[in-house]
Write an enzyme that holds these catalytic residues in place. Structure first.
Site, PDB file in Angstrom:
ATOM      1  N   SER A 196      -0.207 -29.239  43.058  1.00 27.02           N
ATOM      2  CA  SER A 196       1.180 -29.591  42.704  1.00 27.02           C
ATOM      3  C   SER A 196       1.799 -30.438  43.807  1.00 27.02           C
ATOM      4  CB  SER A 196       2.022 -28.329  42.549  1.00 27.02           C
ATOM      5  OG  SER A 196       1.484 -27.539  41.523  1.00 27.02           O
ATOM      6  N   ARG A 238       6.931 -20.500  49.536  1.00 30.67           N
ATOM      7  CA  ARG A 238       6.126 -21.613  50.081  1.00 30.67           C
ATOM      8  C   ARG A 238       6.561 -21.998  51.502  1.00 30.67           C
ATOM      9  NH1 ARG A 238       3.764 -19.541  46.843  1.00 30.67           N
ATOM     10  NH2 ARG A 238       3.193 -20.263  44.766  1.00 30.67           N
ATOM     11  N   GLU A 243       5.888 -30.443  47.940  1.00 29.06           N
ATOM     12  CA  GLU A 243       5.124 -29.345  48.527  1.00 29.06           C
ATOM     13  C   GLU A 243       4.008 -29.958  49.402  1.00 29.06           C
ATOM     14  OE1 GLU A 243       4.158 -26.287  45.695  1.00 29.06           O
ATOM     15  OE2 GLU A 243       2.285 -25.804  46.715  1.00 29.06           O
TER      16      GLU A 243
HETATM   17  C1  LIG Z   1      -6.654 -28.321  42.480  1.00 31.19           C
HETATM   18  C2  LIG Z   1      -5.671 -27.695  43.427  1.00 31.19           C
HETATM   19  C3  LIG Z   1      -4.951 -26.580  43.040  1.00 31.19           C
HETATM   20  C4  LIG Z   1      -4.035 -25.987  43.919  1.00 31.19           C
HETATM   21  N1  LIG Z   1      -3.342 -24.882  43.502  1.00 31.19           N
HETATM   22  C5  LIG Z   1      -2.468 -24.297  44.353  1.00 31.19           C
HETATM   23  C6  LIG Z   1      -1.742 -23.137  43.948  1.00 31.19           C
HETATM   24  O1  LIG Z   1      -1.890 -22.617  42.848  1.00 31.19           O
HETATM   25  N2  LIG Z   1      -0.882 -22.585  44.825  1.00 31.19           N
HETATM   26  C7  LIG Z   1      -0.696 -23.101  46.088  1.00 31.19           C
HETATM   27  O2  LIG Z   1       0.102 -22.543  46.861  1.00 31.19           O
HETATM   28  N3  LIG Z   1      -1.361 -24.214  46.494  1.00 31.19           N
HETATM   29  C8  LIG Z   1      -2.237 -24.812  45.666  1.00 31.19           C
HETATM   30  N4  LIG Z   1      -2.917 -25.937  46.072  1.00 31.19           N
HETATM   31  C9  LIG Z   1      -2.617 -26.532  47.397  1.00 31.19           C
HETATM   32  C10 LIG Z   1      -3.501 -26.007  48.540  1.00 31.19           C
HETATM   33  O3  LIG Z   1      -4.776 -25.603  48.056  1.00 31.19           O
HETATM   34  C11 LIG Z   1      -2.851 -24.863  49.299  1.00 31.19           C
HETATM   35  O4  LIG Z   1      -1.614 -25.249  49.856  1.00 31.19           O
HETATM   36  C12 LIG Z   1      -3.772 -24.342  50.417  1.00 31.19           C
HETATM   37  O5  LIG Z   1      -3.241 -23.168  50.943  1.00 31.19           O
HETATM   38  C13 LIG Z   1      -3.959 -25.341  51.547  1.00 31.19           C
HETATM   39  O6  LIG Z   1      -5.071 -24.888  52.304  1.00 31.19           O
HETATM   40  P1  LIG Z   1      -5.932 -25.905  53.153  1.00 31.19           P
HETATM   41  O7  LIG Z   1      -6.869 -25.095  53.956  1.00 31.19           O
HETATM   42  O8  LIG Z   1      -6.538 -26.947  52.301  1.00 31.19           O
HETATM   43  O9  LIG Z   1      -4.785 -26.522  54.075  1.00 31.19           O
HETATM   44  P2  LIG Z   1      -4.609 -28.076  54.458  1.00 31.19           P
HETATM   45  O10 LIG Z   1      -4.297 -28.867  53.249  1.00 31.19           O
HETATM   46  O11 LIG Z   1      -5.758 -28.512  55.283  1.00 31.19           O
HETATM   47  O12 LIG Z   1      -3.286 -27.964  55.369  1.00 31.19           O
HETATM   48  C14 LIG Z   1      -2.049 -27.622  54.777  1.00 31.19           C
HETATM   49  C15 LIG Z   1      -1.035 -27.326  55.895  1.00 31.19           C
HETATM   50  O13 LIG Z   1      -1.449 -26.153  56.583  1.00 31.19           O
HETATM   51  C16 LIG Z   1      -1.699 -26.450  57.975  1.00 31.19           C
HETATM   52  N5  LIG Z   1      -2.849 -25.628  58.353  1.00 31.19           N
HETATM   53  C17 LIG Z   1      -4.051 -25.536  57.739  1.00 31.19           C
HETATM   54  N6  LIG Z   1      -4.812 -24.610  58.346  1.00 31.19           N
HETATM   55  C18 LIG Z   1      -4.064 -24.125  59.372  1.00 31.19           C
HETATM   56  C19 LIG Z   1      -4.276 -23.145  60.383  1.00 31.19           C
HETATM   57  N7  LIG Z   1      -5.431 -22.465  60.464  1.00 31.19           N
HETATM   58  N8  LIG Z   1      -3.292 -22.907  61.271  1.00 31.19           N
HETATM   59  C20 LIG Z   1      -2.119 -23.578  61.214  1.00 31.19           C
HETATM   60  N9  LIG Z   1      -1.855 -24.507  60.291  1.00 31.19           N
HETATM   61  C21 LIG Z   1      -2.809 -24.778  59.383  1.00 31.19           C
HETATM   62  C22 LIG Z   1      -1.922 -27.955  58.051  1.00 31.19           C
HETATM   63  O14 LIG Z   1      -1.584 -28.459  59.316  1.00 31.19           O
HETATM   64  C23 LIG Z   1      -0.978 -28.435  56.950  1.00 31.19           C
HETATM   65  O15 LIG Z   1       0.342 -28.498  57.429  1.00 31.19           O
HETATM   66  C24 LIG Z   1      -3.844 -26.539  45.212  1.00 31.19           C
HETATM   67  C25 LIG Z   1      -4.579 -27.668  45.603  1.00 31.19           C
HETATM   68  C26 LIG Z   1      -5.493 -28.234  44.726  1.00 31.19           C
HETATM   69  C27 LIG Z   1      -6.292 -29.430  45.174  1.00 31.19           C
END
Ligand SMILES: Cc1cc2nc3c(=O)[nH]c(=O)nc-3n(C[C@H](O)[C@H](O)[C@H](O)COP(=O)(O)OP(=O)(O)OC[C@H]3O[C@@H](n4cnc5c(N)ncnc54)[C@H](O)[C@@H]3O)c2cc1C
Length: 326
Positions: free
Chosen positions: A233, A183, A308
């Site tokens: 999580s 992570r 996380e």
């Molecule tokens: C129901 C649910 C289930 C989930 N299950 C999992 C799971 O099984 N495993 C897991 O790892 N995560 C899980 N997550 C968490 C989340 O979906 C992941 O961490 C996902 O990768 C975040 O993507 P996002 O585009 O929403 O990022 P955001 O939440 O928008 O951003 C997360 C971080 O990434 C940065 N970021 C986003 N895009 C970029 C970019 N293009 N360049 C640089 N930085 C960037 C942001 O600044 C921030 O620091 C879950 C979330 C939910 C709601």
């Protein structure tokens, strides 16, 4: 991300930026609409870039004027503050989400939605992304977080990553340069914006890949809360932790905290490593609940839970939510 002079951002400068870049922009954008927790006040300006040049222009503009800038994907791992953000949100979503497949390699722009990408890989008979089928974020966010499930991380499949650095330069990084670990990636905290990713997969029969994905989705449907807004999580679950004290959900449940509530934020009855928004929760409620869980767990078993989930402060600092000042 950006060196700052003050919390005040100049509205005139933001208008100038909105006029200069030809991509969709929203002033006073309610961040609750851009977070799966549905929490957060207004951001001064939210921009949705359509290409890497847009990203570079915005990054250069913000850094030259010391205006706070954050990058988001789907906001599925973020807790925005009730006060919102005095600066710019760069949202990489469907405007920057093209996917191309060639042999066993997939190139995806950062805003590509992870389950859609996993499905495309399956249809092309490419294996390796099965564990990401239920993760509702963008590939850019997933790479930054080295997210994944079943103890895997997307970093295992990354071959190259294209970023815009804080000076606005487009750079290509190898997997090694991203230093992926559980992570974590070397991109975190650098101000780099991921704009494109190349993934490497292995050949497999689509039917087999599909079966694995359906099993994963079935398991998630049983284990995770689906109806109430949440951010996945909340606490990190490392291998060392599993071996010593067990996964966070079990620890929190064992500490008698399932259903515990602060304001309208509640430890999910279904899975104790999820905090759900029971209608109108504030960032203060969530941070208060996180602090309470950490304190009780520490008192009971002497273990320090780490988040996380990331908290975004009104001046654009992004940090693990347990490190937020409340
Ligand atoms: C129901 C649910 C289930 C989930 N299950 C999992 C799971 O099984 N495993 C897991 O790892 N995560 C899980 N997550 C968490 C989340 O979906 C992941 O961490 C996902 O990768 C975040 O993507 P996002 O585009 O929403 O990022 P955001 O939440 O928008 O951003 C997360 C971080 O990434 C940065 N970021 C986003 N895009 C970029 C970019 N293009 N360049 C640089 N930085 C960037 C942001 O600044 C921030 O620091 C879950 C979330 C939910 C709601």
């Amino acid at each position: 991300m950006t060196p700052r002079l003050s919390l005040e951002t100049n509205q005139q400068q933001l208008k100038q930026l909105a006029d200069a870049v030809s991509c969709p922009c929203i002033f006073d954008a309610p961040l609750a609409e851009h977070s799966s927790w549905q929490i957060g006040g207004p951001a001064d300006l939210l921009l949705q870039p359509e290409n890497a040049d847009h990203v570079a222009s915005v990054v250069r503009f913000a850094n030259n004027r010391r205006i706070p800038l954050i990058v988001i994907g789907q906001g599925t791992n973020l807790l925005f503050d009730d006060a919102g953000l005095r600066g710019i949100v760069l949202k990489l979503g469907h405007n920057l989400s093209r996917i191309a497949i060639s042999n066993h390699r997939i190139t995806a722009e950062a805003g590509a939605w992870v389950p859609g990408l996993a499905r495309k890989a399956m249809q092309a008979g490419l294996s390796g992304l099965e564990h990401t089928i239920g993760i509702p974020g963008t590939i850019g966010g997933l790479v930054l977080m080295n997210g994944g499930s079943q103890r895997k991380g997307i970093g295992d499949n990354v071959r190259r990553v294209w970023i815009v650095d804080p000076e606005g330069r487009l750079l290509e990084l190898s997997r090694e340069e991203c230093s992926f670990s559980y992570r974590q990636s070397a991109l975190q905290g650098t101000g780099a914006v991921v704009v494109k990713v190349e993934l490497e997969c292995e050949r497999e029969q689509p039917q087999r890949i599909r079966r694995t994905m359906l099993e994963d989705l079935r398991e998630r449907r049983c284990k995770f809360p689906r109806k109430e807004p949440n951010c996945g999580s909340v606490f990190l679950s490392t291998s060392e932790m599993h071996a010593s004290v067990g996964p966070p959900g079990k620890i929190i449940e064992g500490a008698g905290l399932k259903g515990m509530r602060v304001g309208n934020a509640e430890v999910s009855q279904q899975h104790a490593n999820f905090i759900v928004n029971r209608n109108g929760a504030t960032s203060e409620d969530v941070l208060g609940l996180i602090a309470h869980i950490r304190q009780v767990v520490h008192e009971k078993i002497g273990f320090e839970l780490c988040c996380e989930v990331r908290y975004v402060s009104p001046d654009g600092e992004i940090l693990p939510a347990h490190r937020a000042n409340i």
